[in-house]
Each structure stands twice: as structure tokens, then as C-alpha cells.
Design a protein around this motif. Sequence first.
Motif, PDB file in Angstrom:
ATOM      1  N   GLY A 289      39.991  51.849  44.416  1.00 39.81           N
ATOM      2  CA  GLY A 289      38.571  51.935  43.606  1.00 39.81           C
ATOM      3  C   GLY A 289      38.739  51.338  42.208  1.00 39.81           C
ATOM      4  N   GLU A 290      39.397  50.236  42.345  1.00 39.03           N
ATOM      5  CA  GLU A 290      39.469  48.978  41.403  1.00 39.03           C
ATOM      6  C   GLU A 290      39.187  47.589  41.671  1.00 39.03           C
ATOM      7  N   THR A 291      40.454  47.363  42.538  1.00 36.50           N
ATOM      8  CA  THR A 291      40.435  45.702  42.799  1.00 36.50           C
ATOM      9  C   THR A 291      39.641  45.633  44.121  1.00 36.50           C
ATOM     10  N   PHE A 292      38.898  44.358  44.051  1.00 33.87           N
ATOM     11  CA  PHE A 292      38.429  44.252  45.333  1.00 33.87           C
ATOM     12  C   PHE A 292      38.880  43.493  46.198  1.00 33.87           C
ATOM     13  N   LYS A 293      38.846  43.360  47.365  1.00 30.77           N
ATOM     14  CA  LYS A 293      39.318  42.479  48.463  1.00 30.77           C
ATOM     15  C   LYS A 293      38.190  42.452  49.542  1.00 30.77           C
TER      16      LYS A 293
ATOM     17  N   TRP B  36      38.811  48.637  59.549  1.00 27.28           N
ATOM     18  CA  TRP B  36      38.606  47.937  58.628  1.00 27.28           C
ATOM     19  C   TRP B  36      40.122  47.356  58.448  1.00 27.28           C
ATOM     20  N   ALA B  37      40.182  45.747  58.520  1.00 25.46           N
ATOM     21  CA  ALA B  37      41.665  45.458  58.396  1.00 25.46           C
ATOM     22  C   ALA B  37      41.276  44.411  57.048  1.00 25.46           C
ATOM     23  N   ASP B  38      42.514  44.450  56.546  1.00 28.87           N
ATOM     24  CA  ASP B  38      42.603  43.352  55.400  1.00 28.87           C
ATOM     25  C   ASP B  38      42.601  42.089  55.792  1.00 28.87           C
ATOM     26  N   PHE B  39      41.594  41.144  55.173  1.00 28.93           N
ATOM     27  CA  PHE B  39      41.457  39.800  55.258  1.00 28.93           C
ATOM     28  C   PHE B  39      41.843  38.815  54.416  1.00 28.93           C
ATOM     29  N   ILE B  40      41.575  39.558  52.892  1.00 29.86           N
ATOM     30  CA  ILE B  40      41.945  38.673  51.888  1.00 29.86           C
ATOM     31  C   ILE B  40      42.352  39.786  50.610  1.00 29.86           C
ATOM     32  N   VAL B  41      43.536  39.804  50.313  1.00 30.71           N
ATOM     33  CA  VAL B  41      43.831  40.613  49.318  1.00 30.71           C
ATOM     34  C   VAL B  41      44.303  39.791  47.943  1.00 30.71           C
ATOM     35  N   PRO B  42      43.724  39.726  46.845  1.00 30.34           N
ATOM     36  CA  PRO B  42      43.925  38.809  45.917  1.00 30.34           C
ATOM     37  C   PRO B  42      45.188  39.040  45.215  1.00 30.34           C
ATOM     38  N   GLN B  43      46.141  38.023  44.457  1.00 28.48           N
ATOM     39  CA  GLN B  43      47.201  38.281  43.819  1.00 28.48           C
ATOM     40  C   GLN B  43      46.970  39.288  42.680  1.00 28.48           C
ATOM     41  N   THR B  44      48.299  39.385  42.032  1.00 31.05           N
ATOM     42  CA  THR B  44      48.149  40.218  40.759  1.00 31.05           C
ATOM     43  C   THR B  44      47.583  39.233  39.669  1.00 31.05           C
ATOM     44  N   ASN B  45      46.683  40.007  39.151  1.00 28.85           N
ATOM     45  CA  ASN B  45      46.090  39.285  38.048  1.00 28.85           C
ATOM     46  C   ASN B  45      44.617  38.649  38.384  1.00 28.85           C
TER      47      ASN B  45
ATOM     48  N   THR C   6      41.011  38.757  40.526  1.00 29.04           N
ATOM     49  CA  THR C   6      40.086  39.873  40.751  1.00 29.04           C
ATOM     50  C   THR C   6      38.932  38.907  41.327  1.00 29.04           C
ATOM     51  N   LEU C   7      38.158  39.733  42.281  1.00 28.10           N
ATOM     52  CA  LEU C   7      37.159  38.915  43.001  1.00 28.10           C
ATOM     53  C   LEU C   7      35.802  39.442  42.461  1.00 28.10           C
ATOM     54  N   ALA C   8      34.920  38.707  42.264  1.00 27.08           N
ATOM     55  CA  ALA C   8      33.516  38.912  41.272  1.00 27.08           C
ATOM     56  C   ALA C   8      32.892  39.798  42.178  1.00 27.08           C
ATOM     57  N   CYS C   9      32.582  40.954  41.519  1.00 25.51           N
ATOM     58  CA  CYS C   9      31.689  42.011  42.314  1.00 25.51           C
ATOM     59  C   CYS C   9      30.975  42.877  41.624  1.00 25.51           C
TER      60      CYS C   9
ATOM     61  N   GLY D 102      33.302  43.503  31.617  1.00 24.25           N
ATOM     62  CA  GLY D 102      34.019  42.905  32.990  1.00 24.25           C
ATOM     63  C   GLY D 102      34.578  41.873  32.950  1.00 24.25           C
ATOM     64  N   PHE D 103      35.110  41.144  31.729  1.00 21.08           N
ATOM     65  CA  PHE D 103      35.499  39.587  31.689  1.00 21.08           C
ATOM     66  C   PHE D 103      36.615  39.598  32.392  1.00 21.08           C
ATOM     67  N   ALA D 104      37.587  40.489  32.246  1.00 16.46           N
ATOM     68  CA  ALA D 104      38.834  40.049  32.875  1.00 16.46           C
ATOM     69  C   ALA D 104      39.025  41.182  34.306  1.00 16.46           C
ATOM     70  N   GLY D 105      38.090  41.501  34.752  1.00 16.67           N
ATOM     71  CA  GLY D 105      38.015  42.356  35.941  1.00 16.67           C
ATOM     72  C   GLY D 105      37.740  43.698  35.808  1.00 16.67           C
ATOM     73  N   PRO D 106      37.719  44.484  36.769  1.00 17.46           N
ATOM     74  CA  PRO D 106      37.441  46.061  36.711  1.00 17.46           C
ATOM     75  C   PRO D 106      38.340  46.831  35.915  1.00 17.46           C
ATOM     76  N   LYS D 107      39.485  46.456  35.824  1.00 12.76           N
ATOM     77  CA  LYS D 107      40.630  47.185  34.917  1.00 12.76           C
ATOM     78  C   LYS D 107      40.301  47.033  33.281  1.00 12.76           C
ATOM     79  N   TRP D 108      39.673  45.597  33.306  1.00 15.19           N
ATOM     80  CA  TRP D 108      39.354  45.481  31.685  1.00 15.19           C
ATOM     81  C   TRP D 108      38.175  46.429  31.366  1.00 15.19           C
ATOM     82  N   TYR D 109      37.408  46.653  32.219  1.00 19.41           N
ATOM     83  CA  TYR D 109      36.179  47.470  32.084  1.00 19.41           C
ATOM     84  C   TYR D 109      36.641  48.823  31.872  1.00 19.41           C
ATOM     85  N   ASP D 110      37.449  49.323  32.857  1.00 18.12           N
ATOM     86  CA  ASP D 110      37.843  50.735  32.934  1.00 18.12           C
ATOM     87  C   ASP D 110      38.439  51.027  31.544  1.00 18.12           C
TER      88      ASP D 110
END
Length: 704
Positions: free
Chosen positions: A313-317, A331-340, A342-345, A519-527
Motif C-alpha cells: 500500500g505504499e511502495t510502487f513497483k 500479476w507478476a513482479d517486473f520491477i521492484v525498486p531498491q530500498t530508499n 520510489t517510483l513516481a506515482c 511527497g518529496f521523498a516518496g509515499p512514506k515521507w507523505y504518510d
Amino acid sequence: MPKRFFWWPLRVVFPVLIISISATGEIAQKPPLAKAETHLLQIHGEELKDDYYWLKDTTRSNPEVLAYLGAENSYASAYLETMDSLKNVLEKEIRAHTPWNDLSYPSALGDYYYYTKSDPQKGYMVYCRKPGGLEGDEQIILDPNDLAAREPGLKLAQMEISPDHRYLAFLTSSREQYYTLRIKDLEQNRILTEQIAPVLGFQSAIAWANDSRTLFYARQNELYKHKLGTDPWDDKRVFWDDTPGFWLDISRSKDGQYLFLNITNGQSNEFRFMPADDPLSGFTIIHPRETGMQYYPHSHTGRFFILTNADDGETFKIMITTVEQPAREHWADFIVPQTNVTLACDPYHQGLQVFRDYLVVEEQEYGLKYLWIIDLISGLDYRLDLPEPIYSVYTVGGAEFDSPSFRFVYESMTRPQTLYEYEVRTKRLEKLKELEVGLDYDPSAYQTQRVYAQAQDGDWIPVSLVYREDLFTADGTNPLLLTAYGAYGGFLDPVFEGARISLLDRGVVFAIAHVRGGGFAGPKWYDKGKGLNKKKTFTDFLSCADFLIQQMICAPNRIAGYSENEGGLILGYVANHRPHLFRSMVLDNPPMDHLNFVLEYGSDWIYNEYGIPHIKGDFDYIRSYCPYQNIKAQDYPPILAFADYYNIRLPYWTTVKWVAKLRAVSNPSNPLLLLTDMDEQPEESASEMALKYAFILKTLKVEK
């Protein structure tokens, strides 16, 4: 169109307002005081008192309210006239520094090249195309200036060319949020008589089927289908959703295979798709909505690439599935971003461009944006190298699905917007166009940097700075303007602003606090800065101001604050809790009666951001930081506030009531100024920005 402030003749409500200005520039007459008329709201077993409730006029016709607004405008204008000399100089500079051109560059679409032309003497860009190539004869497909001559206050929203390039569908409005769908026959150069209203003014409210004769359009929670040449009253409603707070988007996939219907409230959504070749068929659901889950499908040769925050519910992939098996379990994972990373969305911008041979992904790491290229042919992936440590970058649409290259815009706080084209196979980067800034602007004369302030709970808050290098000193004497937004996951990018040069050339440091709640540093920054954590948005701003003083980047008595819209909550909180920290504040359309606003206008979108005030705990928390509810008898800094009389989303009275209540308790020796814009279609002009800057410079004692 410049903003319009009016002066109502003062008759019944107020004594005659006689304003005189002394030789020193001080106003002799006291400002108008609004009457106090108690209104009580019973909630959670207590009374919520509001002495200025009467200033709320939903009809926008109450003569008593208009008289008060007129008195405030008269008083503020008289005070600000003392700054006319500086304002006029600033306005001239701002006009000279404002880029006169745009980033439009011919873009191939089918057998045409599409582009826009701008003219400083006209208020709207002209939309054009050339058939066959850049040497073809120019065709003007739409000149909004002609429409505006007959329809003052014209606004344009979405524009869509039919797949056969014969028709242009576009949205126009002369009132906020209410749009009319029009269709122009480009072969006959005429606008068809069939017009449809009201239609949503979003960027995804209309979409063509592949027959170029069927047009789908959204009306809040309803989707309709129109056939060219038929009476719009006969249009068929093909889909509707009665869930409160949800609305519909309709779009056509980049590869032209499908129409996508999105049912969303900004936090959760559900997609359905229909073959664009068969507008008589129905929509097929991809995955039913789940609370907090977002997903955005992109069609690609019989499969869907899906940008989603599924699972946590937070990190986009990016996930992938086939059109034949679109359900979530496939659905299958195609790209899972590394720690820290985030994908813009967000609901208005998905940072994924899908082409036949490659993908372009906008990603973010520690607040810095990158473009990630994924070559679907070779399997290689890499980031584009960008030249500066602080910048903003984003892809732009328009390229066709089969295009070997894509375009993106790059800018920083010192460099104007520049349009680039990148060819993936050859890795060739071409600069297409750069915004032109007058007065011999030299970006090398200015410096930008990123610093980090420690928040009260230990997190590190990024602050973007820009200043003129030869005027910056390290002795703690610099004047500084600090701003932030921090709401709904939105944030202020470190971008170029031509008007800002007037501040930098006078030695003012400009700073953006990238507070949590944005959202400057991603969804967790927003939350971390929403709901019952909302106060972190405000205390982060204070921590940034204290840090800038401690590091001797600015003087302790020479900080001004600036905000727009929801960012005003930050300055309202600061004014109540640390009134002496800022030398002055300028607030544009701030929703300061925040508690009553959330109570009256609450929706899923607003409740997700601030909490549900009908729940006692949430009510108490919102009340504890609401600027209007926490005004106290103390010295407030000089304040210049702007309200928008016709604004529907953030009604004028949320600002006006705050000023009225401040007047009753604050120190009259510090100016408290309110200007209410009475124009139904307000636009910020160079004149208004010059007014804001003049006020800031005067209060910061910058005399140059």
C-alpha cells in the motif's frame, strides 16, 4: 487576465473609512474591524464558538460581507501604495525575467507534426500542425484567443485529436470546475454545433474510440458515449458508480489498443478496459478496488505493465500480466525498486512511459529524481546522467508507441526549463529548446545546494537553497525567504522561477523546506505528515528555520515566510506558536479556518489527509493545530494575505475569518493586510508577484 480587487462603497456596516498616510509612510487610520456575532456549533458534547461565521456567504452576494471585503481591500491598497516605487521596479524586472517563449517543439503524430506558438501580446498559445513534415503548410487547429474575444475568462482543459486526425475535441470553461465539450472539424475548419456540458475539467475526461466518430466523456461519477452528428441529449450513459467521493477518468492507451476507465478517489482505484476498435462492447474489470491500493495499467503487445502499490500500500513497483488474464492473481513482479528508491506515482502523474522497445521510469532516491531506462530488446537498464546535484526532471507525453526516442524536461533552481530528446538505441541526447530568460541572465552567477535540518523526532528534512553567489555571506546576516507546501503528497520541486531572480539579485536567499506530509521523498515521507501526524509538517518547517539560523545561512530577524493554498496551514501554525521567528508572512489563499472547512467539506480525499472530525480524537487533534481556532492575544508578524472570492475548493471565508479574528487581538503596530480577489477567473500577474515581493523586501529591510 490580471487579478481584480474591488473597493465597495462603505455605508451601513462600517464608519466612513478615512485613510491618510503620513510623510513616513504610516497609515493614520485604523483598519476596519469586523463585527463579532457569535455562532455556536454543538459537537462532541461541547460548543464550538465562531464570532465571524457571518462572513461565510455561499451566495457571494451578501452586501454586508461585500462591504467588509471592500473595506479591507481599500485599507490594504492604501498601505501598499507606499511601496509603489519598489513594486513598479520589481514588476518591470519580473516581466523581463519571465520566459516569453514556451517549450513547445514539433512532435510527430501520424502524418502530422503538432506544436504550439506563443505570442507575448496574446493571452493564449495557438495550436498548430503541419502535414507531411516540418516543411508542410501550417494549419491552425485552434486559436483560443478568438474564443476568448467572445468568452471573457476562457479556460482550456483537455484537448484530444481523433485517431484519423480530422477532429479536435476540447474542453472550455468560464467558471471553475464546469466545462463544455466542443468538437472542431479540422477539415472544414469549423466548430460543430453539438456541445456537451457539464464535463469534468480533468486531463482524462474525454477519449476517442478508434473509429474517430465515437467520443467518451466523464461527468463526475458517470461515463457517457457520444456519436458525432447526433443530438447530445441522446447520448448513452455507459457506466456509473455511486460510491461517495469517487470520480471517473477515461483515457486511450498509448498503443491505441484500449480505452481505460479509472474509478478513483485519489487514494484507491479500479480500472476497466475496452477494445478501442469496438466502442459498442463493454468494459472488463482488471481488479476490484481495495482500500489504499492504486494501480495504473499500460497496454503493450497483448500484456499490461501495471504501476501499483499492491502488497504494502505504499511502495510502487511495476508488475506485468496478460490481457487475457488481467486479474490480480495473475500479476507478476517486473520491477521492484531498491530500498530508499520510489517510483513516481500519484493520481495526476504516473512516472511510467511504455514504448514498444523500452520503458522509461521516473524514480526518486533521497529526494532526487532520476530517469531509468529499461531496454526491452537487450534487457539492459540504466539511469540517465544529469549535470547538477539539485534539479527537477520529468518525462513529457506526445511520443508515439513506436517512437525510438522520448522527451523530457530538465530544470534546476538556477537553470530554466530545457526540453531534451533521448534516443534509446543510440543513446543520443539532443537539446531541443530552452526557455529564454531576459536581462542577460547568467546561471553561473547563482548557486544552489541541498542542506538537511534535523526534525524534532530525529528525521532529517531536506532544504533546497538558491542564492546569488557574490552576494551571499557566511556571517549570518543574509535575508531569507522560506516556503513549503506539504499536503496531499504534493511538494515544491526545486525548479526555476524567473520572478525569483529579483529577490536573489538583492541578496535574498530562497529556501524550500521539503517537509513531511509532502511527497518529496516518496509515499512514506507523505504518510509521516498526514492524519494524526499532521503537526510534523509544521514542526519540520520550524526545525528548518531554526537550522538555517544556526548554520548562519540567514539572520535570525530576517526570515520571511511564503505559502500558497494548503501551505498556509504551516504559516498559520507558526504564527500562533512562534510569532517572533518570522519577520513577515505572505499567504496566498490559505485555508485557515481549517477545522470548520474539514467539518463542512469533508470527503474521503480530505479525511485521508487530515482525519475525520466527526470522530472525537480526530476532532481534538485538528482543533489543536487549526490556525483560526488557536489565535491568541499576542504580537503577530506583519502579514499580507490574499483570498479568492470565487474559489470553490478553498472558499474565501477560510482566509477572511482568520484575518478578522486576528484584527481583534493582534498588535495594530504590525501591518495585517487582506486583499480579496473579486475576479471569477483569477490569474497571478507580474503586478501581483511584484506586490508580494515589495512587501517581503520592505519587511526584511532590503532597500536595494
